[in-house]
Structures are given as structure tokens and as C-alpha cells.
Scaffold this motif. Structure first.
Motif, PDB file in Angstrom:
ATOM      1  N   TYR A 172     -26.626 105.602 -36.228  1.00 42.18           N
ATOM      2  CA  TYR A 172     -27.547 106.721 -36.058  1.00 42.18           C
ATOM      3  C   TYR A 172     -27.167 107.910 -36.944  1.00 42.18           C
ATOM      4  N   CYS A 189     -34.645 105.947 -26.915  1.00 44.00           N
ATOM      5  CA  CYS A 189     -33.210 106.167 -27.130  1.00 44.00           C
ATOM      6  C   CYS A 189     -32.476 105.888 -25.828  1.00 44.00           C
ATOM      7  N   SER A 193     -31.969 111.842 -28.765  1.00 44.47           N
ATOM      8  CA  SER A 193     -33.142 112.246 -27.977  1.00 44.47           C
ATOM      9  C   SER A 193     -33.699 113.626 -28.323  1.00 44.47           C
TER      10      SER A 193
END
Lengths: 231, 231
Positions: free
Chosen positions: A122, B173, B204
């Protein structure tokens, strides 16, 4: 055609020898509505990149526009200046050029500072204290400069793949309505990009954060070069 | 059909009497794969909303699923709990129910706290210190609860317009892979929604910030109910 040539606006791309910068130069030139000046710290590097764009224009039988190489300082003579630089090079580049060169200019930021966690799949925005790279840029430039966001969320890998249309949204934020309109016109001249008015520059942090998100989405969903479309 | 009924998972919607909650209940039921329990502080309000969903199912000749009303506390017996509450009601609602009711549960947050500037035509995220509403929710719940984002960026006005397909992306997420997979399955049961794995819950905040952005885009571009599609 003669009238069109006379009125043609010049777009300068600072840091135009990078992958995004050179792809952007090709896409804008192929759109046929703007001449492009590629800027670099070294003119010779900018000229090599510009030669590549000229070859590409010839291959595509596009005779409407031109592309040349120049120093980053000379790019400031253009009507619209696109800052295609890493965030950490912004301050030193502007210092070298002298910020007065940016007086009254339309300046487009496609900069998206981010924190990379490729191992954990991520990416997150690395937001400067000003709230976004565009807002940090505003602080570095004269008050008369008109800063807009533009082209932030188009995947880097897409710019140079000229055989592929760019069928994405580009959100343009900015505090000057006329400058924003001109940047939206520029966006709509490129491939199938859909320009959207994103409101004031205060919104730019959201736009910049979508770039780490699309990279995260690509990594976690087996996709490549993910882009965003608002509809 | 018998086997399907036995295995059917229950989805509870806390705060399900609001516009989004009730629309979401209809959409999930019409998908035919989940039974739905609508939760409210007052059971009678939840039952009225559930009756509306049942009528809608009958009108659409959908006999595969059921919808009932309950208190927010009873919603915790469901397999998946969707928190469709305003951010400022989150803490008090969980306190009233008792956080132990959320042990081991899959909890979906579609909450997007925002600052409204309708006069100046822009909306911004009102990010809690934890980094997002989902991360703030994580802090309020037991460690065994599996929090995911889901359904955040679908325009509120779209949920109840059942004649319109929802052809958008929904980024999920979360830090628990199995819970995330189950929420993505739930998303893909609704209309034409495209679930995407958005990585860990740390992402998020970006997802939540897209909601004020799509409202800003609608206001500034003469659009209605703007949604997002990643491709």
C-alpha cells in the motif's frame, strides 16, 4: 490554420525529461492545439527529449504543433507551466530560476508526494504541512501566480503508451476561475481526458491522495495502470 | 433453494432507517443473497423501514430474501454489521449497546466525516485524529472485531433509485483478509458494484475523502449524484 498558429498557446513542462513529462509532451502535441517547450536543468537533455517528441509527431503525421527543448528558466516564458518535478526538487528549482519569473503565470501541479510501502502493498499520501503539494507550491511562488492541479491521477505508465486512449477524469482545482478554465481546456485537448472543475485549491490534497490509492488498487487487484473516472 | 436459505448470511444495518441505510437494505435484499436486519434506536422505526423493504421486494417479485426490523443492539447478532450512522453518533451508540457485542464481528464503516462549504461550493474531509472514521471506529470496538470500509463513495441519492444500476467501484480496506473477502462478496451482490481490495485499514482515510470530493465535483460541474469508477 494560419489564425490557429498565431493564437497557439505555449505549454512548458518543467522537469519534462522524466517519463511522465515526456509522455505528457507527446500527448499535448498530438492533441494539435498547443506548442510545447520541454524544460530541464541541462538544455542538452531537454533537446534530446524534444527531438523524441518531434520524431513522434512526424511518425503520427502531426504537423500542427512543435516541441523544443530549453532550460527550466526559459520554460517560464510559456503561457502555462506544468511542474512535473519530484516534490523534494520543487523549492531548489524555483530558487535557481528566481520566483519573479513566475509572476502572473498559470502553473499546473501534477505532484503527488507519497509514502511507499510496496512490501505491504500500500501507498499513502505524504502530505506537506500546507495540506498538499499544490498548496506548498503556492507558498513558494509570487501571489500573482495562478496555481492549479491537473493530470495528477493518470498512471505514469500510460503517458507514453500512445496507442492507448486516456479515458479518465482529470480534476482541476484552483483559486483563479480563468486559469482553471484554461487548464481544463488544455486537459480536454489530450486524448479522451475528461476535465472536471474540482473547486478551490483547498481541495487539492484529496486529488493528490488518489494517486497513492490507484497504485494500491493496482497492486492488490492484479491490475495495471489503474486510473479514475468520475461519472 | 432450501440449502441456499440455510446458508444465507445475515447483514445488519445499524442506523438503517436513514436514506442510505434503507436504500442499502433494499439493494442488498434485491441482490438475493443476504437477509437483512434494519437496526434503529427505536424498534418501531426499524420495523416501519423493514416493512418498506418487504413491500419493495414483493413489488419486484423477489422471494429469495427477508428483511426485519430490530434494535441496534439486536443487529449485533448478524454476521456482517454495517455502521450507517453519522460519525458523531458512533461512540454513544456503541456505548449504549456495549462493545462486547461486537466481539469477532465483521463491521463495515461507510462513514465519511466532512466539513461542508456549500456556499463556496466545496466539501472537505473532517478527518478524526485517528486518520479516518474507520480507524476511530476500530479504537471504539474490541480487538477481535474486523473493521472494513465499504460503500463509502456511492452517492446518497442513488441508493433508493432502484431503477438505476449502481455501476461504480467500491473500495474495501481492512486488516483481516477473510473479513475483507466477505465484504467484497457482499459488495458484488449489489447491483453492478465493482468491489476492489484497497489494502489495509490505514488506507481508509483516502477512501473517506473521496466522498466530499464527489459532492464538490457534482456542485461545480452541473452534475448529480457523482460516483467513482477505477479502471
Amino acid at each position: 490554420m494560419f489564425i490557429e498558429d498565431v493564437n497557439k498557446m505555449k505549454v512548458g513542462i518543467m522537469g519534462g525529461t522524466g517519463n511522465i513529462g515526456e509522455g505528457l509532451a507527446r500527448r499535448i502535441c498530438l492533441g494539435g492545439k498547443y506548442d510545447v517547450v520541454i524544460g530541464s536543468r541541462e538544455t542538452s537533455k531537454a533537446e534530446v527529449a524534444a527531438d523524441g517528441v518531434v520524431c513522434c509527431l512526424k511518425e503520427n503525421k502531426c504537423t500542427l504543433t512543435t516541441c523544443s527543448g530549453a532550460t527550466n528558466a526559459d520554460v517560464c516564458d510559456c503561457d502555462i507551466i506544468i511542474m512535473s518535478l519530484p516534490f523534494d526538487k520543487l523549492e531548489s528549482t524555483i530558487e535557481t530560476i528566481g520566483k519573479s519569473k513566475f509572476e502572473n503565470k498559470i502553473v499546473v501541479s501534477l505532484i503527488n508526494p507519497m509514502i511507499r510501502n510496496p512490501k505491504e502493498k500500500y501507498f499513502l499520501p505524504d502530505c506537506p504541512t500546507e495540506g498538499s503539494a499544490a498548496l506548498a507550491l503556492k507558498k513558494l511562488l509570487p501571489e500573482s501566480a495562478k496555481i492549479c492541479t491537473g493530470f495528477n491521477n493518470v498512471a505514469a505508465g500510460k503517458w507514453m503508451q500512445l496507442e492507448e486512449e486516456l479515458d479518465y477524469s482529470v480534476v482541476v482545482c484552483g483559486d483563479d476561475a480563468d486559469a482553471k478554465k484554461r487548464v481544463m481546456d488544455l486537459v480536454s485537448s489530450v486524448s479522451k481526458l475528461q476535465p472536471l472543475n474540482g473547486g478551490p485549491l483547498a481541495v487539492s490534497g484529496i486529488i493528490e491522495s488518489i494517486t497513492p490509492l490507484v497504485i494500491t488498487l493496482a497492486m492488490n487487484n492484479g491490475l495495471k495502470d489503474v486510473g479514475v473516472y468520475f461519472r
